[in-house]
Design a protein around this motif. Structure first.
Motif, PDB file in Angstrom:
ATOM      1  N   GLU A   1       0.822  -1.212   0.000  1.00  0.00           N
ATOM      2  CA  GLU A   1       0.000   0.000   0.000  1.00  0.00           C
ATOM      3  C   GLU A   1       0.855   1.260   0.000  1.00  0.00           C
ATOM      4  O   GLU A   1       0.577   2.213  -0.742  1.00  0.00           O
ATOM      5  CB  GLU A   1      -0.934   0.007   1.213  1.00  0.00           C
ATOM      6  CG  GLU A   1      -1.897   1.189   1.211  1.00  0.00           C
ATOM      7  CD  GLU A   1      -2.906   1.136   2.344  1.00  0.00           C
ATOM      8  OE1 GLU A   1      -3.635   2.127   2.530  1.00  0.00           O
ATOM      9  OE2 GLU A   1      -2.968   0.100   3.046  1.00  0.00           O
TER      10      GLU A   1
ATOM     11  N   GLU B   1       2.301   1.623  -3.475  1.00  0.00           N
ATOM     12  CA  GLU B   1       1.292   2.083  -4.428  1.00  0.00           C
ATOM     13  C   GLU B   1       1.067   3.588  -4.272  1.00  0.00           C
ATOM     14  O   GLU B   1       0.938   4.312  -5.251  1.00  0.00           O
ATOM     15  CB  GLU B   1      -0.022   1.325  -4.209  1.00  0.00           C
ATOM     16  CG  GLU B   1       0.009  -0.142  -4.590  1.00  0.00           C
ATOM     17  CD  GLU B   1      -0.032  -0.382  -6.084  1.00  0.00           C
ATOM     18  OE1 GLU B   1      -0.458   0.524  -6.820  1.00  0.00           O
ATOM     19  OE2 GLU B   1       0.372  -1.483  -6.513  1.00  0.00           O
ATOM     20  N   THR B   2       1.017   4.061  -3.025  1.00  0.00           N
ATOM     21  CA  THR B   2       0.815   5.483  -2.776  1.00  0.00           C
ATOM     22  C   THR B   2       2.008   6.304  -3.247  1.00  0.00           C
ATOM     23  O   THR B   2       1.857   7.354  -3.876  1.00  0.00           O
ATOM     24  CB  THR B   2       0.576   5.729  -1.280  1.00  0.00           C
ATOM     25  OG1 THR B   2      -0.582   5.000  -0.869  1.00  0.00           O
ATOM     26  CG2 THR B   2       0.370   7.203  -0.984  1.00  0.00           C
TER      27      THR B   2
ATOM     28  N   GLN C   1       4.047   5.426  -5.488  1.00  0.00           N
ATOM     29  CA  GLN C   1       4.314   5.083  -6.884  1.00  0.00           C
ATOM     30  C   GLN C   1       5.802   4.790  -7.087  1.00  0.00           C
ATOM     31  O   GLN C   1       6.413   5.210  -8.058  1.00  0.00           O
ATOM     32  CB  GLN C   1       3.821   6.187  -7.818  1.00  0.00           C
ATOM     33  CG  GLN C   1       2.327   6.432  -7.681  1.00  0.00           C
ATOM     34  CD  GLN C   1       1.765   7.347  -8.733  1.00  0.00           C
ATOM     35  OE1 GLN C   1       1.884   7.071  -9.933  1.00  0.00           O
ATOM     36  NE2 GLN C   1       1.142   8.428  -8.298  1.00  0.00           N
TER      37      GLN C   1
END
Length: 392
Positions: free
Chosen positions: A29, A32-33, A35
């Motif tokens: 997570e 993903e945040t 990137q």
């Protein structure tokens, strides 16, 4: 139960796979945040021991077969595709290099040491003008003679895990038009990383930024001279890709099953898992994914028994079949879940985007299926038809 079949991993391989999958789930997570691969995620991937998976036991690795590798990499893909690919890039390079002896001994020794120490490696070949090297062409990145070594200058794109890498195996053209592969430490003077991955459609956690080289000095014993292509390179890469994206498809299946069991619309008064349409969709997804996994496992098993060019076409088709099965499964999962699939409450939107990235990796669908078809027909690029291999 069909959802959880034996993985054919020995206890030590399963242990490092479990640690890697846990590290991926813990940090996915945040990556993903961001990137990108965060420093914490990179450290956890290195500490998992997964970098030793495909290194031969004689070199202090775990010596995974291609079939075992497919099983392990599928588990990582189910956890998060972007971070799974960071480890996939390292392990396919190591597996192919040692099985095919595609690098000189000093470079193999450097790869072995990096794998044992948990340092991450990737092969950087794609470029802005060149695109994927699978289509041919001479790289713009150059290697010019410098005493007993080389100076590397150029740019590489789609460098999976760029900020997490310790070493890069870089393709570069000499003034004479030959293509060398050079092992470059990512902290060497002249190596830079440009954050070009922000806003990517898929695989946001992979941090696949551009890497630049400005006159980077590489010793002569860290350069591999031109050599003929070896089928091991394709076998390990295609398996890494196929297994990772199959994991994405299975993650969508698990997410949909969990949602269908919990979702109770007031008009229905019971979980949507009771609906025949939902049951059909889950069954279709499971059947397609397991069929693709069986094809991949069979092709990998054939390769392990006879690692020759004749065993490669089935792996090419398995890659195409696996990535399309993942795309189909994630799409059907979104259709089944409805509007909830568009929200962050479910991972399905991300899984759909990540699954589609599998289609961009070589071999393309037409090449993957045509290579198996040509082999079965006995009609290679040259010569008369001959008996083809049996499909595993």
């Amino acid at each position: 139960m069909l959802r959880h079949l034996p993985t054919h991993l020995d206890p030590e391989m399963q242990a490092v796979t479990d640690r890697a999958a846990s590290a991926i789930r813990t940090h996915a997570e945040a990556c993903e945040t961001a990137q990108d691969v965060t420093p914490e995620a990179a450290a956890a991937l290195r500490a998992s021991g997964y970098t030793r998976l495909t290194l031969p036991r004689a070199s202090r690795g775990l010596g995974a077969s291609l079939e075992a590798y497919a099983a392990a990499q599928g588990e990582l893909g189910e956890a998060n595709a972007g971070l799974a690919l960071v480890l996939a890039m390292h392990t396919h390079v190591v597996g192919a290099a040692f099985q095919g002896r595609t690098l000189p001994d000093p470079l193999l020794a450097a790869l072995a040491q990096a794998s044992v120490e948990g340092r991450l490696v990737n092969a950087l070949a794609s470029e802005p003008e060149l695109g994927s090297p699978s289509r041919g062409g001479l790289p713009r990145t150059t290697a010019t003679p410098d005493g007993d070594g080389w100076r590397v200058t150029g740019r590489k794109t789609w460098a999976t895990g760029a900020h997490a890498l310790n070493l890069a195996l870089v393709t570069a053209a000499t003034p004479g038009g030959q293509v060398l592969r050079l092992l470059v430490p990512m902290d060497a003077p002249g190596v830079g990383t440009e954050s070009t991955w922000a806003g990517a459609l898929a695989l946001r956690s992979s941090g696949s930024h551009d890497v630049t080289f400005r006159g980077v000095r590489v010793p002569g014993d860290h350069a591999a001279p031109p050599s003929p292509a070896h089928p091991a390179s394709s076998a390990w890469f295609w398996t890494a890709i196929a297994a990772t994206y199959l994991g994405v498809g299975f993650a969508a299946l698990e997410a949909l099953i969990g949602y269908a069991r919990e979702r109770v619309p007031t008009a229905l008064g019971q979980p949507i898992a009771r609906l025949p349409r939902v049951q059909e969709h889950v069954g279709r997804m499971a059947a397609d994914l397991h069929a693709a996994r069986a094809l991949l496992a069979g092709a990998a098993r054939t390769w392990d028994a006879a690692p020759t060019a004749d065993s490669v076409p089935a792996l090419a088709a398995a890659k195409a079949h696996a990535t399309n099965a993942a795309v189909g499964a994630t799409d059907l999962a979104l259709r089944t879940a409805g509007g909830a699939a568009l929200t962050p409450a479910l991972p399905l939107a991300r899984l759909l985007r990540d699954a589609r990235a599998g289609l961009t990796h070589p071999p393309s669908d037409e090449v993957g299926y045509a290579s198996l078809g040509a082999a079965l027909l006995g009609t290679g690029p040259e010569g008369p038809p001959r008996p083809g291999p049996r499909v595993p």
